[in-house]
Design an enzyme around this catalytic site. Sequence first.
Site, mmCIF file in Angstrom:
data_model
loop_
_atom_site.group_PDB
_atom_site.id
_atom_site.type_symbol
_atom_site.label_atom_id
_atom_site.label_comp_id
_atom_site.label_asym_id
_atom_site.label_seq_id
_atom_site.Cartn_x
_atom_site.Cartn_y
_atom_site.Cartn_z
ATOM 1 N N CYS A 57 0.823 -1.218 0.000
ATOM 2 C CA CYS A 57 0.000 0.000 0.000
ATOM 3 C C CYS A 57 0.857 1.267 0.000
ATOM 4 O O CYS A 57 0.362 2.355 -0.298
ATOM 5 C CB CYS A 57 -0.921 0.013 1.215
ATOM 6 S SG CYS A 57 -1.888 -1.479 1.334
ATOM 7 N N HIS A 92 -4.402 6.642 1.929
ATOM 8 C CA HIS A 92 -4.587 5.337 1.272
ATOM 9 C C HIS A 92 -6.008 4.858 1.557
ATOM 10 O O HIS A 92 -6.489 4.938 2.691
ATOM 11 C CB HIS A 92 -3.560 4.350 1.826
ATOM 12 C CG HIS A 92 -3.862 2.939 1.478
ATOM 13 N ND1 HIS A 92 -4.155 2.531 0.191
ATOM 14 C CD2 HIS A 92 -3.933 1.813 2.253
ATOM 15 C CE1 HIS A 92 -4.393 1.231 0.188
ATOM 16 N NE2 HIS A 92 -4.269 0.772 1.416
ATOM 17 N N ASN A 127 -10.169 -1.138 -2.340
ATOM 18 C CA ASN A 127 -8.771 -0.925 -1.931
ATOM 19 C C ASN A 127 -7.858 -1.391 -3.067
ATOM 20 O O ASN A 127 -7.710 -2.591 -3.289
ATOM 21 C CB ASN A 127 -8.511 -1.712 -0.645
ATOM 22 C CG ASN A 127 -7.094 -1.538 -0.117
ATOM 23 O OD1 ASN A 127 -6.185 -1.169 -0.842
ATOM 24 N ND2 ASN A 127 -6.913 -1.835 1.163
HETATM 25 O O1 UT7 Z 1 -4.668 -1.845 2.504
HETATM 26 C C1 UT7 Z 1 -3.866 -2.551 3.392
HETATM 27 C C2 UT7 Z 1 -4.298 -2.401 4.765
HETATM 28 N N1 UT7 Z 1 -5.535 -3.109 4.979
HETATM 29 C C3 UT7 Z 1 -6.346 -2.639 5.873
HETATM 30 O O2 UT7 Z 1 -6.098 -1.601 6.415
HETATM 31 C C4 UT7 Z 1 -7.555 -3.446 6.236
HETATM 32 C C5 UT7 Z 1 -7.697 -3.437 7.745
HETATM 33 N N2 UT7 Z 1 -8.774 -4.262 8.273
HETATM 34 C C6 UT7 Z 1 -10.063 -4.073 7.947
HETATM 35 O O3 UT7 Z 1 -10.397 -3.260 7.130
HETATM 36 C C7 UT7 Z 1 -11.092 -4.872 8.731
HETATM 37 O O4 UT7 Z 1 -10.455 -5.571 9.750
HETATM 38 C C8 UT7 Z 1 -11.911 -5.842 7.859
HETATM 39 C C9 UT7 Z 1 -12.847 -5.074 6.940
HETATM 40 C C10 UT7 Z 1 -11.006 -6.739 7.042
HETATM 41 C C11 UT7 Z 1 -12.755 -6.730 8.728
HETATM 42 O O5 UT7 Z 1 -13.612 -5.944 9.521
HETATM 43 P P1 UT7 Z 1 -13.735 -6.169 11.074
HETATM 44 O O6 UT7 Z 1 -14.754 -5.263 11.558
HETATM 45 O O7 UT7 Z 1 -12.356 -6.066 11.662
HETATM 46 O O8 UT7 Z 1 -14.274 -7.651 11.142
HETATM 47 P P2 UT7 Z 1 -13.606 -8.932 11.826
HETATM 48 O O9 UT7 Z 1 -12.418 -9.390 11.044
HETATM 49 O O10 UT7 Z 1 -13.412 -8.669 13.271
HETATM 50 O O11 UT7 Z 1 -14.755 -9.977 11.635
HETATM 51 C C12 UT7 Z 1 -16.040 -9.771 12.221
HETATM 52 C C13 UT7 Z 1 -16.986 -10.822 11.691
HETATM 53 C C14 UT7 Z 1 -16.408 -12.224 11.770
HETATM 54 O O12 UT7 Z 1 -17.451 -13.084 12.138
HETATM 55 P P3 UT7 Z 1 -17.605 -13.588 13.677
HETATM 56 O O13 UT7 Z 1 -16.322 -14.307 14.009
HETATM 57 O O14 UT7 Z 1 -17.801 -12.337 14.480
HETATM 58 O O15 UT7 Z 1 -18.794 -14.472 13.626
HETATM 59 C C15 UT7 Z 1 -16.000 -12.508 10.352
HETATM 60 O O16 UT7 Z 1 -16.023 -13.890 10.040
HETATM 61 O O17 UT7 Z 1 -17.261 -10.571 10.316
HETATM 62 C C16 UT7 Z 1 -17.071 -11.786 9.573
HETATM 63 N N3 UT7 Z 1 -16.681 -11.428 8.209
HETATM 64 C C17 UT7 Z 1 -17.590 -11.224 7.245
HETATM 65 N N4 UT7 Z 1 -18.924 -11.266 7.261
HETATM 66 C C18 UT7 Z 1 -19.561 -10.986 6.096
HETATM 67 C C19 UT7 Z 1 -15.441 -11.250 7.701
HETATM 68 N N5 UT7 Z 1 -15.541 -10.931 6.401
HETATM 69 C C20 UT7 Z 1 -16.844 -10.899 6.091
HETATM 70 C C21 UT7 Z 1 -17.585 -10.637 4.918
HETATM 71 N N6 UT7 Z 1 -18.914 -10.679 4.976
HETATM 72 N N7 UT7 Z 1 -16.977 -10.293 3.758
#
Ligand code: UT7
Length: 333
Positions: A115, A260, A290
């Site tokens: 990134c 970014h 992204n």
């Molecule tokens: O560009 C490089 C840098 N990248 C970033 O900066 C990305 C940084 N991270 C993020 O943007 C976020 O962490 C994500 C968008 C990837 C994930 O969001 P989050 O709010 O941190 O969700 P999480 O990983 O804590 O997951 C929460 C829930 C999980 O389910 P349970 O365990 O609570 O039942 C995941 O399995 O959301 C679930 N989940 C989804 N649900 C529906 C993960 N991906 C998805 C999805 N659709 N696509």
Amino acid sequence: MRFSRILGTGSSVPARVVTNAELCQKIDTSEEWIVERTGIRERRWIAEGSGIGSSDLGAEAGARALADAGIAAGQVSLVIAATLSPDYDFPGNGVLIQRKLGLKAPATIDVRQQCNGFLYGLSIADAFIRAGVHQHVLVVASEVQSTGLDVTDRGRDMTVIFADGAGAAVVGPSDDQAHAILSTHLHVDGTHAEDLWCEFPSSRHSPRLTKEILDEGRHYPRMNGRVVFKHAVSRMQEAVNEALDANGVTLADLTLLVPHQANLRIIHNVRDALKLPEAKVVTNIERYGNTTSASIPLALDECRKEGRLPAGSLVCLVAFGSGFTWGSALIRL
Ligand code: UT7
């Protein structure tokens, strides 16, 4: 004292629009989850089977940047190509972009840094120009990530976020600080290398890729999302303040912050922590997702074309990503 400045910008995205609704048909996700957690409504992916590589999008963005700058191919002496999704393991995209544009460039440098690829490339261009080694440098950041995503429920956290696109800038000499890259600030903390990575193919293994690895999906990118999120919010704030402090200016002096486009919630957290008004913080993640290294030059190009960055504007670029690497640049356009 010699400075460098941005003379022109260009960008390119594939024509194919992939909506959240389309992804919902393929993986277990929802429009609400994607919009609420990431801010993304649609993204661009290359058409399936089109054979378009990141060097193709990069070459198109580069050609547009050259036209915007009014710089002829023969005037570019260095091509810097940033990507995490090169066409080939080797040679790198710089070679391919030089060939596609017919640039008589005597040198090319390939940059990884995910990134932060564009910021690292810009910093290298700035240093070479200020040192008098190069006059005109083309910095290209381009990605085709869609062909490397796990479009199954297993990869849903990554698949809904990442996208294809390219952005480029022509950097040339400047006589004064009224139009110059004022400073760049680059950082790394390799202790988090495996928090956002793509493990295979790997030169640590022979063969570098096996059917077993493919079946396990270990050739797909993986992310410890919450850890990345937390660090992104802190490091991006710090990097913005570092750039402002280094130049004795304040947030009030900024025309625009171009962060970014990792996640809309990350951008909003950074914006709120810095107490910046919404109008000063650029977002286009809603439409492009992204695009990793391409996200900053793509947003910068859009802002310039929309007239949001007239000559003399003070713009801060800031990024955070895999590595972890992060950084910023303060630019007087
Ligand atoms: O560009 C490089 C840098 N990248 C970033 O900066 C990305 C940084 N991270 C993020 O943007 C976020 O962490 C994500 C968008 C990837 C994930 O969001 P989050 O709010 O941190 O969700 P999480 O990983 O804590 O997951 C929460 C829930 C999980 O389910 P349970 O365990 O609570 O039942 C995941 O399995 O959301 C679930 N989940 C989804 N649900 C529906 C993960 N991906 C998805 C999805 N659709 N696509």
